[in-house]
Design an enzyme around this catalytic site. Sequence first.
Site, PDB file in Angstrom:
ATOM      1  N   ASP A  70      43.026  39.378  36.719  1.00  0.00           N
ATOM      2  CA  ASP A  70      43.871  40.572  36.764  1.00  0.00           C
ATOM      3  C   ASP A  70      44.765  40.664  35.532  1.00  0.00           C
ATOM      4  OD1 ASP A  70      43.399  42.318  38.965  1.00  0.00           O
ATOM      5  OD2 ASP A  70      44.087  40.755  40.325  1.00  0.00           O
ATOM      6  N   GLU A 101      46.807  46.925  38.113  1.00  0.00           N
ATOM      7  CA  GLU A 101      46.269  45.601  37.818  1.00  0.00           C
ATOM      8  C   GLU A 101      47.416  44.609  37.595  1.00  0.00           C
ATOM      9  OE1 GLU A 101      43.345  44.782  38.258  1.00  0.00           O
ATOM     10  OE2 GLU A 101      42.067  46.525  37.996  1.00  0.00           O
ATOM     11  N   HIS A 104      48.625  43.702  41.005  1.00  0.00           N
ATOM     12  CA  HIS A 104      47.718  42.730  41.604  1.00  0.00           C
ATOM     13  C   HIS A 104      48.043  41.320  41.099  1.00  0.00           C
ATOM     14  CE1 HIS A 104      44.433  46.099  42.004  1.00  0.00           C
ATOM     15  NE2 HIS A 104      45.514  46.335  42.719  1.00  0.00           N
ATOM     16  N   TYR A 108      49.748  37.745  43.442  1.00  0.00           N
ATOM     17  CA  TYR A 108      49.337  36.357  43.648  1.00  0.00           C
ATOM     18  C   TYR A 108      50.502  35.397  43.456  1.00  0.00           C
ATOM     19  CZ  TYR A 108      44.671  38.350  43.551  1.00  0.00           C
ATOM     20  OH  TYR A 108      43.563  39.104  43.823  1.00  0.00           O
ATOM     21  N   GLU A 161      35.623  44.353  37.748  1.00  0.00           N
ATOM     22  CA  GLU A 161      36.241  44.990  38.914  1.00  0.00           C
ATOM     23  C   GLU A 161      35.381  44.866  40.174  1.00  0.00           C
ATOM     24  OE1 GLU A 161      39.162  46.586  38.963  1.00  0.00           O
ATOM     25  OE2 GLU A 161      39.592  47.380  36.973  1.00  0.00           O
TER      26      GLU A 161
END
Length: 323
Positions: A70, A101, A104, A108, A161
Amino acid sequence: MTSFNEHPYIAINWNDIEDMIDKLTWEKLTEQFWLDTRIPLSNDLDTWRTLTNIEKDMIGKVFGGLTLLDTLQSQDGIQSLKAAIRTQHEEAVYNNIQFMESVHAKSYSSIFSTLNTPKEIDKIFAWTRENEYIQHKANRIHDIYETGSDLEKKVASVFLESFLFYSGFYAPLWYLGNGKMPNVAEIIKLIIRDESVHGTYIGYKFQIAYNQLPSQEQEDIKNWAFNLLFELYENETKYTEFIYDDLGWTEDVKVFLRYNANKALQNLGFDPLFPDTADDVDPIVMNGISTGTSNHDFFSQVGNGYLLGEVEAMSDDDYSKWD
């Protein structure tokens, strides 16, 4: 002095749309907007404590690898695609994709900060810098972003992707299907919902340019794309073995990889390469990949429908109707 009238700066006009897919995709992506801070990840701590050390290690590596990809997409991938935009509205869509992105990648870190100690987090990120398989795919895609043609960049982006993320997505979807880590999986479902639109949109833009090429150039780029997919799949199988062998999941994950590789090719307008279909994928995982909203109470657990209503990922039919 140059007159402004000779080189006027053009304001984007959303009332004058050249490609309706740009408008539809913008609306879809903005409807789907979300942030990781609204997902109660700490509610998964009880389950996390019941997992074995092998499982915890696998999850850390999986999310570390996803963070790296990402990061690549947000910092380099989408920016490289902007060189070939057809409309101002297309650039606006890319801006949205680029930001999400980054969301994203940041998500994490929210998972890590909830589940892992600072020392464990440092170890995970060190692993992403050192593992040959995750570095190979990241550097291979990055090289294409740096030196490839406009069409090659779109192929690489769609493969990232729609294919390369999914070795990492398998684990949280499996746990979700088995009633574990639902809030971590909620973030993954939100990311999958976004990536579904990103891959389909960029694939649509690829097809517009591809269909304007002479037949020989079409054949050349198609052969290049399939060769790239073979290369990435070979590396991805090794990565999958490294991540999942100790749990005995490897062969099931490889089926999932092949299924999603076919989806990536479909996004580019090409025929599938592998015989694997949705029926071959573990049904628990396929059920988890559904992008519908969870029925969470707004004041306790906030699911991916938290201010959005029920938003589904764009289907192929949404795009084909505008071809």
